[in-house]
Design a protein around this motif. Structure first.
Motif, PDB file in Angstrom:
ATOM      1  N   PRO A   8       0.819  -1.219   0.000  1.00  0.00           N
ATOM      2  CA  PRO A   8       0.000   0.000   0.000  1.00  0.00           C
ATOM      3  C   PRO A   8       0.852   1.268   0.000  1.00  0.00           C
ATOM      4  O   PRO A   8       1.973   1.292   0.520  1.00  0.00           O
ATOM      5  N   CYS A   9       0.321   2.336  -0.576  1.00  0.00           N
ATOM      6  CA  CYS A   9       0.978   3.643  -0.561  1.00  0.00           C
ATOM      7  C   CYS A   9       0.626   4.364   0.740  1.00  0.00           C
ATOM      8  O   CYS A   9      -0.540   4.430   1.125  1.00  0.00           O
ATOM      9  N   ASN A  10       1.649   4.915   1.413  1.00  0.00           N
ATOM     10  CA  ASN A  10       1.419   5.641   2.670  1.00  0.00           C
ATOM     11  C   ASN A  10       0.849   7.036   2.448  1.00  0.00           C
ATOM     12  O   ASN A  10       0.347   7.661   3.383  1.00  0.00           O
ATOM     13  N   ALA A  11       0.934   7.510   1.187  1.00  0.00           N
ATOM     14  CA  ALA A  11       0.474   8.877   0.903  1.00  0.00           C
ATOM     15  C   ALA A  11      -0.969   8.924   0.402  1.00  0.00           C
ATOM     16  O   ALA A  11      -1.636   9.941   0.523  1.00  0.00           O
ATOM     17  N   CYS A  12      -1.451   7.829  -0.189  1.00  0.00           N
ATOM     18  CA  CYS A  12      -2.829   7.780  -0.690  1.00  0.00           C
ATOM     19  C   CYS A  12      -3.366   6.367  -0.503  1.00  0.00           C
ATOM     20  O   CYS A  12      -2.716   5.533   0.110  1.00  0.00           O
ATOM     21  N   ASP A  13      -4.543   6.083  -1.029  1.00  0.00           N
ATOM     22  CA  ASP A  13      -5.183   4.782  -0.817  1.00  0.00           C
ATOM     23  C   ASP A  13      -4.789   3.732  -1.848  1.00  0.00           C
ATOM     24  O   ASP A  13      -5.325   2.621  -1.844  1.00  0.00           O
ATOM     25  N   ALA A  14      -3.898   4.056  -2.762  1.00  0.00           N
ATOM     26  CA  ALA A  14      -3.501   3.105  -3.805  1.00  0.00           C
ATOM     27  C   ALA A  14      -2.739   1.933  -3.193  1.00  0.00           C
ATOM     28  O   ALA A  14      -2.038   2.083  -2.192  1.00  0.00           O
ATOM     29  N   ALA A  15      -2.894   0.760  -3.807  1.00  0.00           N
ATOM     30  CA  ALA A  15      -2.165  -0.438  -3.381  1.00  0.00           C
ATOM     31  C   ALA A  15      -1.709  -1.187  -4.632  1.00  0.00           C
ATOM     32  O   ALA A  15      -2.333  -1.089  -5.687  1.00  0.00           O
ATOM     33  N   PHE A  16      -0.601  -1.950  -4.481  1.00  0.00           N
ATOM     34  CA  PHE A  16       0.013  -2.551  -5.656  1.00  0.00           C
ATOM     35  C   PHE A  16       0.403  -4.000  -5.399  1.00  0.00           C
ATOM     36  O   PHE A  16       0.618  -4.408  -4.257  1.00  0.00           O
ATOM     37  N   ALA A  17       0.488  -4.752  -6.493  1.00  0.00           N
ATOM     38  CA  ALA A  17       0.812  -6.178  -6.399  1.00  0.00           C
ATOM     39  C   ALA A  17       2.304  -6.420  -6.212  1.00  0.00           C
ATOM     40  O   ALA A  17       2.708  -7.484  -5.771  1.00  0.00           O
ATOM     41  N   SER A  18       3.149  -5.438  -6.548  1.00  0.00           N
ATOM     42  CA  SER A  18       4.596  -5.612  -6.390  1.00  0.00           C
ATOM     43  C   SER A  18       5.225  -4.347  -5.809  1.00  0.00           C
ATOM     44  O   SER A  18       4.694  -3.241  -5.982  1.00  0.00           O
ATOM     45  N   SER A  19       6.367  -4.534  -5.150  1.00  0.00           N
ATOM     46  CA  SER A  19       7.073  -3.389  -4.554  1.00  0.00           C
ATOM     47  C   SER A  19       7.608  -2.453  -5.633  1.00  0.00           C
ATOM     48  O   SER A  19       7.694  -1.242  -5.421  1.00  0.00           O
ATOM     49  N   ASP A  20       7.970  -3.004  -6.802  1.00  0.00           N
ATOM     50  CA  ASP A  20       8.471  -2.162  -7.893  1.00  0.00           C
ATOM     51  C   ASP A  20       7.399  -1.192  -8.372  1.00  0.00           C
ATOM     52  O   ASP A  20       7.679  -0.018  -8.638  1.00  0.00           O
ATOM     53  N   HIS A  21       6.150  -1.678  -8.482  1.00  0.00           N
ATOM     54  CA  HIS A  21       5.048  -0.805  -8.900  1.00  0.00           C
ATOM     55  C   HIS A  21       4.782   0.276  -7.851  1.00  0.00           C
ATOM     56  O   HIS A  21       4.473   1.422  -8.189  1.00  0.00           O
ATOM     57  N   LEU A  22       4.916  -0.089  -6.567  1.00  0.00           N
ATOM     58  CA  LEU A  22       4.745   0.905  -5.508  1.00  0.00           C
ATOM     59  C   LEU A  22       5.822   1.975  -5.592  1.00  0.00           C
ATOM     60  O   LEU A  22       5.528   3.177  -5.479  1.00  0.00           O
TER      61      LEU A  22
END
Length: 343
Positions: free
Chosen positions: A262-276
């Protein structure tokens, strides 16, 4: 006057010859094991005074040797010389068996073991033998030490207080390691070092098989798997196969929809750390990838790659129906639709 080529001092052990007595004395310590120079701070001993001076800088933090290209600083001149090869591309060490070239002698020595299959690094616990010291270090983790330092926040347990302290930054959000080039900050010094390479272009990790270089050790480890055709990790849902277990785990998220980053700045979440990591740059404004032609900057390496093609004219994506070529895959996809619409 003494002849420049005369070497009157000869080693009785290995027949090496020296023109100066002090050089002969230094050499003899290789055979005797004598280490007359001691560190007053920690007691470490060394065969010559220059090694002691370099060691003392690990205590003082002094880094008197600076790269004139990227301004990175080093505690000894040999590290600076090795680093400069990341800018020049110089690879002065070549394998006499297969011709592969390397920027460091130590990497060449490791590579030679892939030919000889020599396994000089032995596990003292179980006797396992390994070609490289890094492989032994990874193996040693299987002999798990006692863990008696628990985290009061989440219950995770660590073998020492240092590991617990590092872990606590996950809860506190502390990022004590600041990049000197851009505003990015990191919770781990190792993360900062990896990040700095996006500015310097330094690629210290070299493949012992094909001499490809990488900025991250994990990327090198994944690359090494490509030299083996074995794909032992298979997906139980669609039968896709992978040579690295982490690639299988990432693939499984395409079936489960899991997004554990998950992104600490917004509600977005991702399947991989690279995408985050790529997403976080939309918040920080960081653009670590720069074009050498026009100095445009990009937040993602793939965006830079596509941009460079506007200068080179390269069009690597071609249509199998009519042969039309495109600079990116999106252009090709749109073009292919023109064929399907005609059917």
């Amino acid at each position: 006057m003494q002849n420049q080529t005369e070497k009157p001092y000869s080693c009785e052990v290995c027949s090496a010859a020296f023109s100066r007595k002090d050089g002969y004395k230094r050499h003899m310590r290789i055979h005797s094991g004598e280490k007359p120079y001691s560190c007053e701070l920690c007691g470490s001993a060394f065969k010559n005074n220059s090694n002691l001076k370099n060691h003392i800088r690990t205590h003082t933090g002094e880094k008197p040797y600076s790269c004139d290209v990227c301004e990175l600083k080093f505690s000894n001149s040999s590290n600076l010389i090795r680093h400069k090869r990341s800018h020049t591309g110089e690879k002065p060490y070549s394998c006499i068996i297969c011709g592969s070239e390397f920027s460091q002698n130590s990497v060449l020595k490791r590579h030679l073991r892939t030919h000889t299959r020599e396994k000089r690094y032995i596990c003292e616990t179980c006797g396992g033998a390994f070609i490289a010291s890094s492989n032994l270090k990874i193996h040693m983790r299987t002999h798990i030490a006692k863990k008696d330092h628990p985290c009061l926040e989440c219950g995770s347990v660590f073998s020492d207080s240092f590991g617990l302290k590092r872990h606590m930054r996950v809860h506190t959000g502390e990022r004590p390691f600041q990049c000197d080039v851009c505003p990015m900050a990191f919770s781990e010094n190792s993360d900062l070092k990896r990040h700095v390479r996006t500015h310097t272009g330094d690629k210290p990790y070299s493949c012992e098989i094909c001499s490809s270089t990488f900025s991250r050790k994990s990327t090198l480890q994944k690359h090494v798997q490509t030299h083996s055709e074995e794909k032992q990790y298979s997906c139980e849902i669609c039968d896709a196969r992978f040579s690295v277990s982490s690639n299988l785990r990432r693939h499984m998220r395409t079936h489960t929809g899991e997004k554990p980053f998950p992104c600490n700045a917004c509600d977005a979440a991702f399947a991989s750390s690279d995408h985050l990591k790529r997403h976080l740059r939309t918040h920080s404004g960081e653009k670590p990838y720069s074009c050498l032609v026009c100095e445009s900057s990009f937040s993602d390496a793939s965006h830079l790659t596509k941009h460079v093609r506007t200068h080179t004219g390269e069009k690597p994506y071609s249509c199998q129906v009519c042969g039309a070529a495109f600079s990116d895959c999106n252009g090709l996809k749109k073009h292919i639709q023109t064929h399907t619409e005609l059917e």
